[in-house]
Design a protein around this motif. Sequence first.
Motif, mmCIF file in Angstrom:
data_model
loop_
_atom_site.group_PDB
_atom_site.id
_atom_site.type_symbol
_atom_site.label_atom_id
_atom_site.label_comp_id
_atom_site.label_asym_id
_atom_site.label_seq_id
_atom_site.Cartn_x
_atom_site.Cartn_y
_atom_site.Cartn_z
ATOM 1 N N ALA A 24 0.822 -1.210 0.000
ATOM 2 C CA ALA A 24 0.000 0.000 0.000
ATOM 3 C C ALA A 24 0.859 1.264 0.000
ATOM 4 C CB ALA A 24 -0.908 0.001 1.216
ATOM 5 N N PRO A 25 0.580 2.180 -0.935
ATOM 6 C CA PRO A 25 1.274 3.473 -0.889
ATOM 7 C C PRO A 25 0.786 4.296 0.304
ATOM 8 C CG PRO A 25 -0.371 3.464 -2.631
ATOM 9 C CD PRO A 25 -0.327 2.075 -2.063
ATOM 10 N N GLY A 26 1.474 5.367 0.601
ATOM 11 C CA GLY A 26 1.175 6.161 1.786
ATOM 12 C C GLY A 26 -0.220 6.739 1.834
ATOM 13 N N TRP A 27 -0.769 7.124 0.689
ATOM 14 C CA TRP A 27 -2.089 7.754 0.714
ATOM 15 C C TRP A 27 -3.189 6.788 1.131
ATOM 16 C CZ3 TRP A 27 -5.929 5.928 -2.410
ATOM 17 C CH2 TRP A 27 -5.545 5.159 -3.497
ATOM 18 N N ILE A 28 -2.954 5.488 1.015
ATOM 19 C CA ILE A 28 -3.950 4.497 1.455
ATOM 20 C C ILE A 28 -4.170 4.621 2.973
ATOM 21 C CG2 ILE A 28 -4.354 2.015 1.753
ATOM 22 C CD1 ILE A 28 -4.842 2.922 -1.065
ATOM 23 N N HIS A 29 -3.135 5.009 3.691
ATOM 24 C CA HIS A 29 -3.249 5.106 5.144
ATOM 25 C C HIS A 29 -4.116 6.290 5.576
ATOM 26 C CE1 HIS A 29 -0.565 1.792 5.415
ATOM 27 N NE2 HIS A 29 0.357 2.439 4.714
ATOM 28 N N LEU A 30 -4.467 7.165 4.646
ATOM 29 C CA LEU A 30 -5.451 8.206 4.950
ATOM 30 C C LEU A 30 -6.820 7.593 5.235
ATOM 31 C CD1 LEU A 30 -4.523 11.009 2.405
ATOM 32 C CD2 LEU A 30 -4.179 11.014 4.872
ATOM 33 N N LEU A 31 -7.083 6.412 4.655
ATOM 34 C CA LEU A 31 -8.339 5.716 4.954
ATOM 35 C C LEU A 31 -8.407 5.330 6.425
ATOM 36 C CD1 LEU A 31 -8.684 3.366 1.851
ATOM 37 C CD2 LEU A 31 -10.047 5.386 2.365
ATOM 38 N N LEU A 32 -7.269 4.959 6.998
ATOM 39 C CA LEU A 32 -7.219 4.632 8.425
ATOM 40 C C LEU A 32 -7.548 5.868 9.250
ATOM 41 C CD1 LEU A 32 -6.484 2.809 10.847
ATOM 42 C CD2 LEU A 32 -4.123 3.539 10.526
ATOM 43 N N THR A 33 -6.912 6.976 8.935
ATOM 44 C CA THR A 33 -7.141 8.212 9.675
ATOM 45 C C THR A 33 -8.591 8.664 9.563
ATOM 46 O OG1 THR A 33 -4.858 8.860 9.254
ATOM 47 C CG2 THR A 33 -6.374 10.597 9.934
ATOM 48 N N ALA A 34 -9.111 8.690 8.344
ATOM 49 C CA ALA A 34 -10.488 9.140 8.133
ATOM 50 C C ALA A 34 -11.496 8.179 8.763
ATOM 51 C CB ALA A 34 -10.765 9.292 6.641
ATOM 52 N N GLY A 35 -11.261 6.888 8.647
ATOM 53 C CA GLY A 35 -12.182 5.905 9.206
ATOM 54 C C GLY A 35 -12.264 5.979 10.721
ATOM 55 N N VAL A 36 -11.109 6.077 11.379
ATOM 56 C CA VAL A 36 -11.098 6.184 12.840
ATOM 57 C C VAL A 36 -11.748 7.498 13.274
ATOM 58 C CG1 VAL A 36 -9.593 6.420 14.852
ATOM 59 C CG2 VAL A 36 -9.139 4.657 13.167
ATOM 60 N N PHE A 37 -11.456 8.577 12.560
ATOM 61 C CA PHE A 37 -12.066 9.871 12.883
ATOM 62 C C PHE A 37 -13.589 9.788 12.794
ATOM 63 C CE2 PHE A 37 -13.969 13.799 11.311
ATOM 64 C CZ PHE A 37 -13.692 14.646 12.366
ATOM 65 N N LEU A 38 -14.110 9.228 11.705
ATOM 66 C CA LEU A 38 -15.565 9.160 11.532
ATOM 67 C C LEU A 38 -16.232 8.301 12.596
ATOM 68 C CD1 LEU A 38 -16.016 8.890 7.663
ATOM 69 C CD2 LEU A 38 -16.563 10.822 9.141
ATOM 70 N N VAL A 39 -15.623 7.165 12.920
ATOM 71 C CA VAL A 39 -16.223 6.271 13.915
ATOM 72 C C VAL A 39 -16.243 6.944 15.287
ATOM 73 C CG1 VAL A 39 -15.881 4.103 15.165
ATOM 74 C CG2 VAL A 39 -15.702 4.135 12.686
ATOM 75 N N ILE A 40 -15.117 7.506 15.717
ATOM 76 C CA ILE A 40 -15.065 8.142 17.031
ATOM 77 C C ILE A 40 -15.967 9.373 17.070
ATOM 78 C CG2 ILE A 40 -13.570 9.397 18.636
ATOM 79 C CD1 ILE A 40 -11.342 7.456 17.840
#
Length: 56
Positions: A24-40
């Motif tokens: 996975a390239p680095g921008w894929i890890h933005l999904l982790l950041t956005a997903g955790v933000f939305l859930v919390i």
Amino acid sequence: MDLTLLAGIVMLVVWGGLTVATEAPGWIHLLLTAGVFLVIWRIVVRDTPSGPGTSR
């Protein structure tokens, strides 16, 4: 379950799948950041009262 919480969970599942299955390239890890933000954020907003109570 509302749409925002579901979108956050979907982002986390997609991030997990792409991270494990590909290099996975680095921008894929933005999904982790956005997903955790939305859930919390959605959990906090759902349990927060809307304003001062009117009962006496």
